[in-house]
Motif scaffolding. Structure first.
Motif, short mmCIF file in Angstrom:
data_model
loop_
_atom_site.label_atom_id
_atom_site.label_comp_id
_atom_site.label_asym_id
_atom_site.label_seq_id
_atom_site.Cartn_x
_atom_site.Cartn_y
_atom_site.Cartn_z
N GLY A 1 63.62 76.05 57.81
CA GLY A 1 62.42 75.91 56.99
C GLY A 1 62.27 74.50 56.44
O GLY A 1 61.16 73.95 56.40
N MET A 2 63.37 73.92 56.01
CA MET A 2 63.32 72.57 55.47
C MET A 2 62.94 71.57 56.56
O MET A 2 62.15 70.65 56.32
CB MET A 2 64.64 72.19 54.81
CG MET A 2 64.58 70.89 54.04
SD MET A 2 63.28 70.79 52.77
CE MET A 2 63.93 71.89 51.53
N VAL A 3 63.45 71.76 57.76
CA VAL A 3 63.09 70.88 58.88
C VAL A 3 61.58 70.98 59.14
O VAL A 3 60.88 69.97 59.26
CB VAL A 3 63.90 71.24 60.15
CG1 VAL A 3 63.33 70.55 61.39
CG2 VAL A 3 65.36 70.88 59.96
N THR A 4 61.07 72.19 59.21
CA THR A 4 59.65 72.40 59.48
C THR A 4 58.80 71.90 58.32
O THR A 4 57.77 71.24 58.54
CB THR A 4 59.37 73.88 59.76
OG1 THR A 4 60.18 74.31 60.86
CG2 THR A 4 57.91 74.13 60.08
N ARG A 5 59.21 72.19 57.11
CA ARG A 5 58.47 71.74 55.92
C ARG A 5 58.35 70.22 55.91
O ARG A 5 57.28 69.67 55.66
CB ARG A 5 59.20 72.23 54.67
CG ARG A 5 58.48 71.99 53.38
CD ARG A 5 59.29 72.58 52.22
NE ARG A 5 58.63 72.35 50.95
CZ ARG A 5 59.20 72.53 49.78
NH1 ARG A 5 60.44 73.00 49.71
NH2 ARG A 5 58.55 72.28 48.67
N ARG A 6 59.44 69.54 56.21
CA ARG A 6 59.42 68.07 56.24
C ARG A 6 58.54 67.55 57.38
O ARG A 6 57.83 66.57 57.23
CB ARG A 6 60.83 67.51 56.35
CG ARG A 6 61.63 67.68 55.06
CD ARG A 6 63.05 67.13 55.19
NE ARG A 6 63.77 67.28 53.94
CZ ARG A 6 63.61 66.52 52.86
NH1 ARG A 6 62.74 65.52 52.89
NH2 ARG A 6 64.30 66.74 51.77
N LYS A 7 58.57 68.24 58.50
CA LYS A 7 57.76 67.83 59.66
C LYS A 7 56.27 67.96 59.34
O LYS A 7 55.48 67.10 59.70
CB LYS A 7 58.11 68.71 60.87
CG LYS A 7 57.48 68.26 62.17
CD LYS A 7 57.80 69.20 63.32
CE LYS A 7 59.28 69.25 63.60
NZ LYS A 7 59.60 70.07 64.79
N VAL A 8 55.90 69.03 58.65
CA VAL A 8 54.49 69.29 58.37
C VAL A 8 53.99 68.49 57.17
O VAL A 8 52.96 67.84 57.24
CB VAL A 8 54.26 70.81 58.13
CG1 VAL A 8 52.86 71.08 57.62
CG2 VAL A 8 54.52 71.58 59.42
N LEU A 9 54.72 68.56 56.06
CA LEU A 9 54.23 67.94 54.82
C LEU A 9 54.67 66.50 54.66
O LEU A 9 54.10 65.77 53.84
CB LEU A 9 54.70 68.76 53.61
CG LEU A 9 54.21 70.20 53.57
CD1 LEU A 9 54.77 70.92 52.36
CD2 LEU A 9 52.69 70.26 53.59
N GLY A 10 55.69 66.09 55.40
CA GLY A 10 56.18 64.72 55.30
C GLY A 10 57.38 64.61 54.37
O GLY A 10 57.52 65.37 53.42
N GLU A 11 58.22 63.66 54.70
CA GLU A 11 59.45 63.44 53.92
C GLU A 11 59.15 63.16 52.45
O GLU A 11 59.78 63.73 51.56
CB GLU A 11 60.24 62.27 54.51
CG GLU A 11 60.77 62.49 55.91
CD GLU A 11 61.94 63.45 55.98
OE1 GLU A 11 62.64 63.65 54.96
OE2 GLU A 11 62.13 64.03 57.07
N ALA A 12 58.19 62.28 52.19
CA ALA A 12 57.90 61.87 50.81
C ALA A 12 57.45 63.05 49.96
O ALA A 12 57.90 63.22 48.83
CB ALA A 12 56.86 60.75 50.79
N HIS A 13 56.57 63.88 50.51
CA HIS A 13 56.08 65.04 49.76
C HIS A 13 57.22 65.99 49.41
O HIS A 13 57.35 66.44 48.27
CB HIS A 13 54.99 65.78 50.55
CG HIS A 13 54.53 67.03 49.86
ND1 HIS A 13 53.50 67.03 48.96
CD2 HIS A 13 54.98 68.30 49.92
CE1 HIS A 13 53.33 68.25 48.50
NE2 HIS A 13 54.22 69.04 49.07
N VAL A 14 58.03 66.31 50.41
CA VAL A 14 59.13 67.26 50.18
C VAL A 14 60.17 66.65 49.24
O VAL A 14 60.68 67.35 48.35
CB VAL A 14 59.76 67.71 51.51
CG1 VAL A 14 60.96 68.62 51.28
CG2 VAL A 14 58.71 68.43 52.37
N GLN B 1 61.30 68.39 45.81
CA GLN B 1 62.72 68.68 45.55
C GLN B 1 63.18 68.01 44.26
O GLN B 1 63.91 68.60 43.47
CB GLN B 1 63.58 68.23 46.73
CG GLN B 1 63.36 69.03 48.00
CD GLN B 1 63.80 70.46 47.87
OE1 GLN B 1 63.02 71.35 47.55
NE2 GLN B 1 65.07 70.70 48.12
N ALA B 2 62.76 66.77 44.06
CA ALA B 2 63.17 66.03 42.86
C ALA B 2 62.57 66.64 41.59
O ALA B 2 63.18 66.58 40.52
CB ALA B 2 62.76 64.56 42.98
N ALA B 3 61.39 67.22 41.71
CA ALA B 3 60.72 67.80 40.55
C ALA B 3 61.18 69.22 40.24
O ALA B 3 60.86 69.76 39.18
CB ALA B 3 59.20 67.80 40.77
#
Length: 140
Positions: A14-27, A31-33
């Protein structure tokens, strides 16, 4: 919480797909928030939405993107519509695809919902275009 701290394979996918779709910066920002209060929610959406649904092989990310935008628009989820319109830069869904999805919203969920989502999509696309133009100018 770092991605590696959550143990399930579905979460990691899920994290791989989430990063692929939303982008590294968004994720990374999400995560930081995250706090102790919403961390369980972040884990749930990563595992269930991104790992169990978005990662399924039957549909492409482009197809899932169009359906997601249509559903979010029909539900009046403005912030999520904007986020997923931005994500089209990563999913391969075109502006024509978004337009077609929102035409379906007009017929099946109502003209006001589609009209509002079209305004959101136009604003997001303008912001994306302005960001691309600014990148082009600084890249000289």
């Amino acid at each position: 919480m770092a991605d590696a701290q959550v143990g399930s394979d579905r979460y990691r996918q899920g994290m791989v797909t989430r990063r692929k779709v939303l982008g590294e910066a968004h994720v990374d920002r999400a995560q930081a928030a995250a706090t102790a209060f919403d961390q369980p929610f972040q884990e749930l959406i990563t595992e269930a939405a991104w790992g169990a649904v978005w990662s399924r092989p039957a549909w492409t990310l482009r197809e899932r993107s169009m359906v997601t935008i249509a559903l979010l628009a029909a539900l009046g989820q403005d912030d999520e519509v904007a986020m997923h319109v931005r994500a089209t830069a990563n999913t391969g869904a075109t502006r024509e695809d978004v337009c077609e999805a929102l035409l379906h919203v007009a017929i099946y969920a109502g003209v006001p919902a589609a009209n509002h989502a079209i305004k959101i999509a136009k604003r997001v696309f303008q912001e994306m275009d302005a960001g691309s133009a600014a990148e082009g100018q600084t890249g000289r």
